[in-house]
Design a protein around this motif. Structure first.
Motif, PDB file in Angstrom:
ATOM      1  N   THR A 115       0.802  -1.225   0.000  1.00  0.00           N
ATOM      2  CA  THR A 115       0.000   0.000   0.000  1.00  0.00           C
ATOM      3  C   THR A 115       0.835   1.276   0.000  1.00  0.00           C
ATOM      4  O   THR A 115       0.268   2.374  -0.045  1.00  0.00           O
ATOM      5  N   ALA A 116       2.171   1.146   0.039  1.00  0.00           N
ATOM      6  CA  ALA A 116       2.990   2.354   0.160  1.00  0.00           C
ATOM      7  C   ALA A 116       4.404   2.099  -0.347  1.00  0.00           C
ATOM      8  O   ALA A 116       4.855   0.957  -0.446  1.00  0.00           O
ATOM      9  N   MET A 117       5.082   3.188  -0.665  1.00  0.00           N
ATOM     10  CA  MET A 117       6.517   3.172  -0.922  1.00  0.00           C
ATOM     11  C   MET A 117       7.178   3.771   0.308  1.00  0.00           C
ATOM     12  O   MET A 117       6.823   4.872   0.745  1.00  0.00           O
ATOM     13  N   VAL A 118       8.145   3.057   0.867  1.00  0.00           N
ATOM     14  CA  VAL A 118       8.741   3.458   2.138  1.00  0.00           C
ATOM     15  C   VAL A 118      10.243   3.616   1.965  1.00  0.00           C
ATOM     16  O   VAL A 118      10.917   2.693   1.486  1.00  0.00           O
ATOM     17  N   VAL A 119      10.764   4.773   2.339  1.00  0.00           N
ATOM     18  CA  VAL A 119      12.211   4.999   2.329  1.00  0.00           C
ATOM     19  C   VAL A 119      12.661   5.230   3.763  1.00  0.00           C
ATOM     20  O   VAL A 119      12.013   5.945   4.535  1.00  0.00           O
ATOM     21  N   ARG A 120      13.763   4.568   4.121  1.00  0.00           N
ATOM     22  CA  ARG A 120      14.298   4.712   5.475  1.00  0.00           C
ATOM     23  C   ARG A 120      15.761   5.119   5.389  1.00  0.00           C
ATOM     24  O   ARG A 120      16.548   4.483   4.695  1.00  0.00           O
ATOM     25  N   LEU A 157      10.203   7.762   5.762  1.00  0.00           N
ATOM     26  CA  LEU A 157       9.175   8.475   4.996  1.00  0.00           C
ATOM     27  C   LEU A 157       8.342   7.461   4.229  1.00  0.00           C
ATOM     28  O   LEU A 157       8.878   6.571   3.572  1.00  0.00           O
ATOM     29  N   ARG A 158       7.016   7.629   4.310  1.00  0.00           N
ATOM     30  CA  ARG A 158       6.085   6.684   3.691  1.00  0.00           C
ATOM     31  C   ARG A 158       5.126   7.447   2.781  1.00  0.00           C
ATOM     32  O   ARG A 158       4.509   8.418   3.208  1.00  0.00           O
ATOM     33  N   LEU A 159       5.042   6.990   1.492  1.00  0.00           N
ATOM     34  CA  LEU A 159       4.094   7.583   0.544  1.00  0.00           C
ATOM     35  C   LEU A 159       3.067   6.540   0.134  1.00  0.00           C
ATOM     36  O   LEU A 159       3.436   5.463  -0.349  1.00  0.00           O
ATOM     37  N   PRO A 160       1.774   6.813   0.294  1.00  0.00           N
ATOM     38  CA  PRO A 160       0.753   5.852  -0.159  1.00  0.00           C
ATOM     39  C   PRO A 160       0.833   5.651  -1.667  1.00  0.00           C
ATOM     40  O   PRO A 160       1.119   6.587  -2.424  1.00  0.00           O
ATOM     41  N   LEU A 161       0.559   4.431  -2.114  1.00  0.00           N
ATOM     42  CA  LEU A 161       0.551   4.133  -3.545  1.00  0.00           C
ATOM     43  C   LEU A 161      -0.738   4.657  -4.177  1.00  0.00           C
ATOM     44  O   LEU A 161      -1.783   4.711  -3.525  1.00  0.00           O
ATOM     45  N   PRO A 162      -0.699   5.017  -5.440  1.00  0.00           N
ATOM     46  CA  PRO A 162      -1.939   5.382  -6.142  1.00  0.00           C
ATOM     47  C   PRO A 162      -2.865   4.177  -6.249  1.00  0.00           C
ATOM     48  O   PRO A 162      -2.442   3.024  -6.104  1.00  0.00           O
ATOM     49  N   GLU A 163      -4.119   4.437  -6.525  1.00  0.00           N
ATOM     50  CA  GLU A 163      -5.111   3.367  -6.649  1.00  0.00           C
ATOM     51  C   GLU A 163      -4.779   2.461  -7.829  1.00  0.00           C
ATOM     52  O   GLU A 163      -4.191   2.897  -8.824  1.00  0.00           O
TER      53      GLU A 163
END
Length: 452
Positions: free
Chosen positions: A315-320, A327-333
């Motif tokens: 459900t997300a792209m996560v960079v650590r 930082l977490r960005l939700p994925l598009p539908e």
């Protein structure tokens, strides 16, 4: 398995030199690693290809059968062994022409090599997408290139013919290259056989007249070698689980969920500290992948610690970054992610852009210093698609190797070529991804057809 053939490693610069080697914080946990070689099948037999899961991947990649009767000429990583070889009995040869169909999106590499002795050989390959012939014998040694670009994802009919003292190359029934006074008629030579090698050489690459990155991500079909009935001999392409030829292509690098590519940042363009001392990291790429949990990229060292990780989750792209910045960005539908991605790390900020959405976070100085020291140090590695085996660092079991297509990978503003990797798993297609039948035309438009 080791990351690459062993070699000498430079010592870490002493304290006070450039100030880029801060003490390393606690190591990030690591995911299960993709093997830095072939995956293993039942009974421990190596597999060169780990097929994607059709039900999930059909949202991103049209599920097409492999191209029937085609030969994938990609060879083992780091090995000079061709994908397949054939030996021609010269006493039975009545034709001096060989023909085949060839398809690739790879701009450079060997299509085939032929020899009739140690100092009598011929190479047909691509350089900057254009056909190149190299001929070495007692009459001449010459390298010539020309014609239109052939790295467009379309099948091209190619014919190589020896006529008297001349060698001619035709592509799609049009003469592309013709060289005179470069060869004796092959049917008159007092040698018992000719060896032909697909996608590789039967001599050291250093013997080429013009140096070439010999690896070729391409396919052959409908071949006729000197009008002889031939049987393939040894080669990676002949294994039961060899990589197939996709029925249609799209540009990019395909990671099938088993494998990785690793780079030494110090070897990359822009991999050293800038003269003004203001360092940052920037990565840009296009990603097309089904929902999954897979490592897209990471920066770390071979002993297991990661200073930076970018993970695709369902459900997300996560960079650590380091131990404190996440930082977490939700994925598009939708079931398939297909978007450009941009990751930037500055001394003060972590920024991630995915399609039309983005986010930023302030950095913690120890996290940035860790990343900077890892990237600029000789032990640092950039991992794409997965992580190597070998360390005992605990890691979360939900991470896995990435499955999908990455295209246009740029690091520090420079294009990243998987053929120049420190290591690349045999499972990866370096220059092609599976696509719909219209994908090849999209590849032509995306690549363009310019002059040298």
């Amino acid at each position: 398995m080791p990351e690459a053939p062993p070699g000498k490693r430079r010592k870490t610069p002493p304290n006070g030199q450039a100030g880029h080697f801060a003490p390393r914080p606690t190591a990030l946990p690591r995911p299960p690693r993709a093997s830095e070689g072939a995956a293993e099948g039942p009974g421990g037999n190596p597999l060169l290809f780990s097929p994607p899961a059709p039900q999930q991947d059909s949202h991103c990649f049209q599920v097409l059968p492999a191209e029937e009767g085609a030969l994938n000429i990609g060879r083992h990583w780091g090995a000079a062994t061709p994908a397949a070889t054939v030996h021609i009995d010269m006493s039975k040869v009545t034709s001096t022409a060989s023909s085949f169909e060839f398809r690739t999106l790879d701009p450079e590499g060997v299509i085939f090599f032929g020899d009739m002795g140690d100092h009598d050989w011929f190479v047909l390959g691509l350089r900057r997408g254009k056909a190149e012939m190299q001929i070495n014998n007692i009459m001449t040694n010459i390298s010539v290139r020309g014609g239109q670009r052939l790295d467009d994802g379309h099948w091209h009919r190619m014919l190589v013919m020896n006529e008297g003292d001349s060698v001619r190359l035709e592509v799609d029934d049009e003469e592309l290259l013709a060289l005179g006074h470069v060869s004796y008629p092959i049917i008159e030579r007092p040698v018992p056989e000719m060896r032909l090698a697909m996608g590789g050489l039967l001599l050291p690459a250093s013997h080429l007249l013009s140096p070439m990155n010999t690896a070729m991500d391409g396919c052959l079909r409908r071949w006729s070698w000197l009008n002889q009935t031939t049987t393939w001999r040894e080669g990676a392409a002949l294994r039961a689980k060899a990589k197939p030829c996709f029925s249609a292509l799209r540009p990019g690098s395909f990671f099938p969920g088993a494998g990785l590519a690793s780079f030494r940042p110090a070897d990359l363009a822009g991999g050293t500290a800038p003269p003004n001392g203001s360092w940052g990291l920037e990565v840009e790429l296009g990603i097309r992948a089904p929902r999954q949990t897979g490592l897209v990229l990471a920066v770390g060292v071979p002993d297991g610690s990661l200073a930076l990780s970018l993970v695709l989750q369902p459900t997300a792209m996560v960079v650590r970054l380091g131990n404190w910045t996440k930082l977490r960005l939700p994925l598009p539908e939708g079931p398939c992610l297909d978007a450009p991605l941009r990751l930037r790390v500055s001394p003060t900020q972590l920024a991630l852009q995915l399609g039309n959405h983005g986010g930023t976070l302030p950095n913690q100085p120890p996290d940035f210093q860790w990343l900077q020291g890892t990237w600029l140090g000789q032990e640092g590695r950039l991992f794409i698609g997965g992580l190597p085996d070998g360390d005992k660092t605990p890691r979360p079991q939900e991470w896995g190797a990435f499955r999908g297509c990455l295209r246009g990978i740029r690091v520090q503003g420079h294009q990243l070529d998987l053929d120049s990797a420190l290591f690349r798993s045999d499972t990866i297609w370096a220059h092609s991804c599976p696509g719909a039948h219209e994908g090849a035309e999209a590849g032509r438009r995306a690549r363009g057809h310019g002059a040298d």
